[in-house]
Every structure is written in structure tokens, then in C-alpha cells.
Design a protein around this motif. Structure first.
Motif, PDB file in Angstrom:
ATOM      1  N   ASP A   1      -8.042   9.740 -10.784  1.00  0.00           N
ATOM      2  CA  ASP A   1      -8.062  10.466  -9.510  1.00  0.00           C
ATOM      3  C   ASP A   1      -9.496  10.689  -9.012  1.00  0.00           C
TER       4      ASP A   1
ATOM      5  N   ARG B   1      -1.184   2.137  -4.220  1.00  0.00           N
ATOM      6  CA  ARG B   1      -1.856   3.411  -4.036  1.00  0.00           C
ATOM      7  C   ARG B   1      -1.011   4.605  -4.498  1.00  0.00           C
ATOM      8  N   LYS B   2       0.308   4.507  -4.424  1.00  0.00           N
ATOM      9  CA  LYS B   2       1.192   5.603  -4.833  1.00  0.00           C
ATOM     10  C   LYS B   2       1.824   5.233  -6.177  1.00  0.00           C
TER      11      LYS B   2
ATOM     12  N   TYR C   1      -3.788  -1.349  -8.713  1.00  0.00           N
ATOM     13  CA  TYR C   1      -4.607  -0.748  -7.649  1.00  0.00           C
ATOM     14  C   TYR C   1      -5.398  -1.840  -6.926  1.00  0.00           C
TER      15      TYR C   1
ATOM     16  N   LYS D   1     -11.070   7.236  -7.956  1.00  0.00           N
ATOM     17  CA  LYS D   1     -10.489   6.557  -6.793  1.00  0.00           C
ATOM     18  C   LYS D   1      -9.890   7.597  -5.844  1.00  0.00           C
ATOM     19  N   PRO D   2     -10.662   8.075  -4.895  1.00  0.00           N
ATOM     20  CA  PRO D   2     -10.185   9.142  -4.006  1.00  0.00           C
ATOM     21  C   PRO D   2      -9.009   8.739  -3.124  1.00  0.00           C
ATOM     22  N   ASP D   3      -8.773   7.429  -2.946  1.00  0.00           N
ATOM     23  CA  ASP D   3      -7.675   7.005  -2.079  1.00  0.00           C
ATOM     24  C   ASP D   3      -6.377   6.735  -2.846  1.00  0.00           C
TER      25      ASP D   3
ATOM     26  N   ARG E   1       0.822  -1.216   0.000  1.00  0.00           N
ATOM     27  CA  ARG E   1       0.000   0.000   0.000  1.00  0.00           C
ATOM     28  C   ARG E   1       0.853   1.263   0.000  1.00  0.00           C
ATOM     29  N   GLU E   2       1.937   1.266   0.786  1.00  0.00           N
ATOM     30  CA  GLU E   2       2.760   2.467   0.923  1.00  0.00           C
ATOM     31  C   GLU E   2       3.911   2.533  -0.077  1.00  0.00           C
TER      32      GLU E   2
ATOM     33  N   SER F   1      -3.010   7.968  -5.022  1.00  0.00           N
ATOM     34  CA  SER F   1      -2.105   9.103  -5.230  1.00  0.00           C
ATOM     35  C   SER F   1      -1.385   8.861  -6.545  1.00  0.00           C
TER      36      SER F   1
END
Length: 349
Positions: A259, A207-208, A202, A262-264, A154-155, A266
Motif C-alpha cells: 500500500d 488495481r483492486k 499490478y 503503490k498509492p494507486d 484496471r477496474e 486498492s
């Protein structure tokens, strides 16, 4: 007084948690030869660079399979995030999951968004890079445990760098796509693949995500050399540059769309075109002396891969923007990485 102190401590604790949440534990790379750190060494393809003079300025002077005289932009990006100073290739058996837990590369030289592009030189197609990523997730869970691996995925920072081969090695070079699509239609076709790929990683937890745009591909030494009419052989192919700019614009539109959906997520776009263009227009401003030809080979115009074995390769690659007829030198890769880190990727630092 004690309650006030506890409130301050809670606030500091929350701020610390937010700060830690922004850290990137791993760099995960998909793409082509601009970011392939050696995966092609382990597949059946002629597109390899695991021999001299490639890698001559790499640590120990080793030819690793990187299409440069040294490190790639992704290596420098990884180092900037205080991770590994180099991003190891996933197919290299000398590395283990403990190494890949901090940086891993699935990219393959001569690959592209279009699976037909990979078929031209038997590179690893994007769908196969995705399969390797799924395999990696399984190994990471066994190594870190379910919860830690989920957090790492995720990170982590995902860098996707490809597209140039789709045009130069496929659309404009071999029959097939050009007879099926107009240039505009082919761009949309590639954007569709890029969008689906982002959706797939995703769904796996990413996420990034950084989508890297195309460089001014009409200014690559190879394209300058085959430009027509011959009197303009040292000029950039501006029609190819326009294609790159148009594609990059569509990549930006794709980002805006994802974007909103998918608001979550980046999702960022690395605009290397403008920076690359600035260097090519004023190389001396960035410490270069030569921008029209590559360091490798007798002419620096056509040599790449095996043909870089000529003995007349330049002595000091740091004076050159390009190492061979298509790929940047280590110095240029470092400048690209610094630019991306200080602009696009700064939000993840």
C-alpha cells in the motif's frame, strides 16, 4: 442563474463519473480448491470433483468440478456485484471470452503459493495461472478493444485464495520443504511469493486486489481426525491454527508494505479466520447442526474427492458447515461470501 445551473450540472456529472469508476466490471480469481470452479476437469490430475455427489445442490444437480455440494464463495461474490451468478473456469471450452469478460477463474484444486505444492498432485501452479491471465488479457483486448479492455482490467476485482495446501498437503505431508525451512521461514517464503504475484498482476494493470487469509485449518474434519493423542480426535489441531494466524498476520504486513509503495493500488485482506472460527464455535447461531465432520461419505472425517462416492452421504447438507473433510458446504460458502462482501469488499461496491 444559467452559470450556477451549469456549475451544478458539472458537479453532478463529476459525481456520476466517480460513482461509475467504483463499479467492478469483472471478477478474476486465482487460487486453490476453495475457488476452483472446474479447471481441474481439464488437466491430468487425480484431484477432481466432477462426479456425484459433488454439485448435487448446484443448479440442475450438476457436478461442475467445484469442491462443494453447490456454489463457491466466489460465485456468490460475483453475483453480489451484479455480475455472473457463477464464475466460469478458464479452461472449460464451453465458455468463450464473452463469458469471461464478466467473471473468470484460473484457480486449480491442490495448488498453492509454493510451486512445489502444485507438483504434489499435478495441479496448475501459480505461475501457470498467471500465464493464463496474460492469455486472457490478449483475448479481452481482441473482444473489447484496447481502451475498454484496459479499463476492465484496471477496474476488475482480483481475488486470491490459497495457502492451506502449502502447509497441509506440502510442508506437513511430504519431505522437502520441512527439511529446508522452519515453519516461520516457510511462511516468509510464501509471503515473498504472494508479494511478487501481486506485483506481477499490478504490472499487468490490476488495481483492486483481495488477498484472502487462511481459515482455522486445524479445525478441518481431516485434521481433527488425525489429531493426536487419539483421545483428542474431535479437537482442533491448535498448532496448525496458530500457523494460520501467524501467516495471516504476515499477509497483513505485506499489504501495508505494498500500500505504501503503490498509492494507486486498492489492496484488501479478507479475514475469514475469525468468521470461520465463530461459526465453528457456535454453529447453531448460524443455522448449522454439525461442524466437526463433513456431509460427504460414511464418516465425514477423511472422505474427499473420489472417496466421497460412499452412499452414506448426509441428506441435508445445509445442516453441515463442511461438505467433505476439507471444503465448506454451499451454505457456508454463502455465509463466507456475505461476510466478505459486507466487510472487506464493501469499498468496491
Amino acid at each position: 442563474m444559467q452559470q450556477r445551473c451549469l456549475g451544478v450540472l458539472c458537479l453532478l456529472h463529476l459525481l456520476l463519473l466517480r460513482s461509475c469508476a467504483g463499479k467492478v466490471p469483472v471478477i478474476i480469481v486465482f487460487g486453490d480448491s476453495t475457488v476452483d470452479s472446474g479447471n481441474n476437469n481439464f488437466i491430468n490430475t487425480v484431484v477432481k470433483s466432477n462426479y456425484a455427489p459433488y454439485g448435487r445442490d448446484f443448479d440442475g444437480g450438476k457436478a461442475t468440478g467445484r469442491f462443494s455440494n453447490g456454489r463457491l464463495a466466489t460465485d456468490f461474490i460475483s453475483q453480489a456485484f451484479n455480475l455472473s451468478p457463477t464464475v466460469p473456469p478458464y479452461l472449460d471450452p464451453s465458455y468463450a471470452i464473452k463469458d469471461f469478460a464478466h467473471a473468470v477463474c484460473f484457480a486449480s484444486a491442490a495448488s498453492g503459493y509454493d510451486y512445489a505444492t502444485s507438483n504434489v498432485a499435478s495441479a496448475i501452479p501459480l505461475w501457470k495461472q498467471l500465464e493464463y491471465f496474460k492469455d486472457y488479457i490478449g483475448k479481452l483486448r481482441s473482444y473489447q478493444g484496447e481502451a475498454k479492455a484496459t479499463e476492465t482490467i484496471r477496474e476488475g476485482l482480483y481475488i486470491i485464495s490459497m495457502g492451506t495446501n502449502d502447509f497441509l498437503e506440502n510442508y506437513y505431508a511430504v519431505p522437502g520443504r520441512s527439511s529446508t525451512f522452519t515453519v516461520d521461514e516457510y511462511q516468509n517464503f510464501l509471503i515473498g511469493i504472494a508479494g511478487r504475484f501481486v506485483e506481477e498482476i499490478y504490472a499487468l494493470g490490476a488495481r483492486k486486489i483481495d488477498l484472502t487469509g487462511l481459515p482455522p485449518m486445524g479445525c478441518l474434519p481431516l485434521e481433527r481426525s488425525i489429531n493426536f493423542p487419539p483421545s483428542l480426535s474431535d479437537e482442533c489441531k491448535q498448532d496448525y491454527n496458530r500457523v494460520a494466524r501467524d501467516f495471516n498476520s504476515k499477509l497483513n504486513i505485506l499489504m501495508d508494505k505494498l500500500d505504501k509503495e503503490k498509492p494507486d493500488i486498492s489492496l484488501v485482506y479478507s479475514n475469514i479466520y475469525d468468521f470461520f472460527d465463530a461459526v465453528l464455535k457456535s454453529p447453531s447461531s448460524y443455522g448449522f447442526e454439525v461442524a466437526e465432520v463433513g456431509c460427504c461419505g460414511a464418516s465425514g472425517r477423511l472422505e474427499m474427492g473420489y472417496f466421497c462416492k460412499f452412499p452414506l452421504t448426509c441428506k441435508d447438507a445445509s445442516k453441515y458447515v463442511f461438505w467433505d473433510s476439507m471444503h465448506p458446504t454451499q451454505k457456508m460458502n454463502k455465509l463466507i461470501a456475505d461476510y466478505i462482501v459486507n466487510t472487506t469488499l464493501a469499498r468496491f461496491m
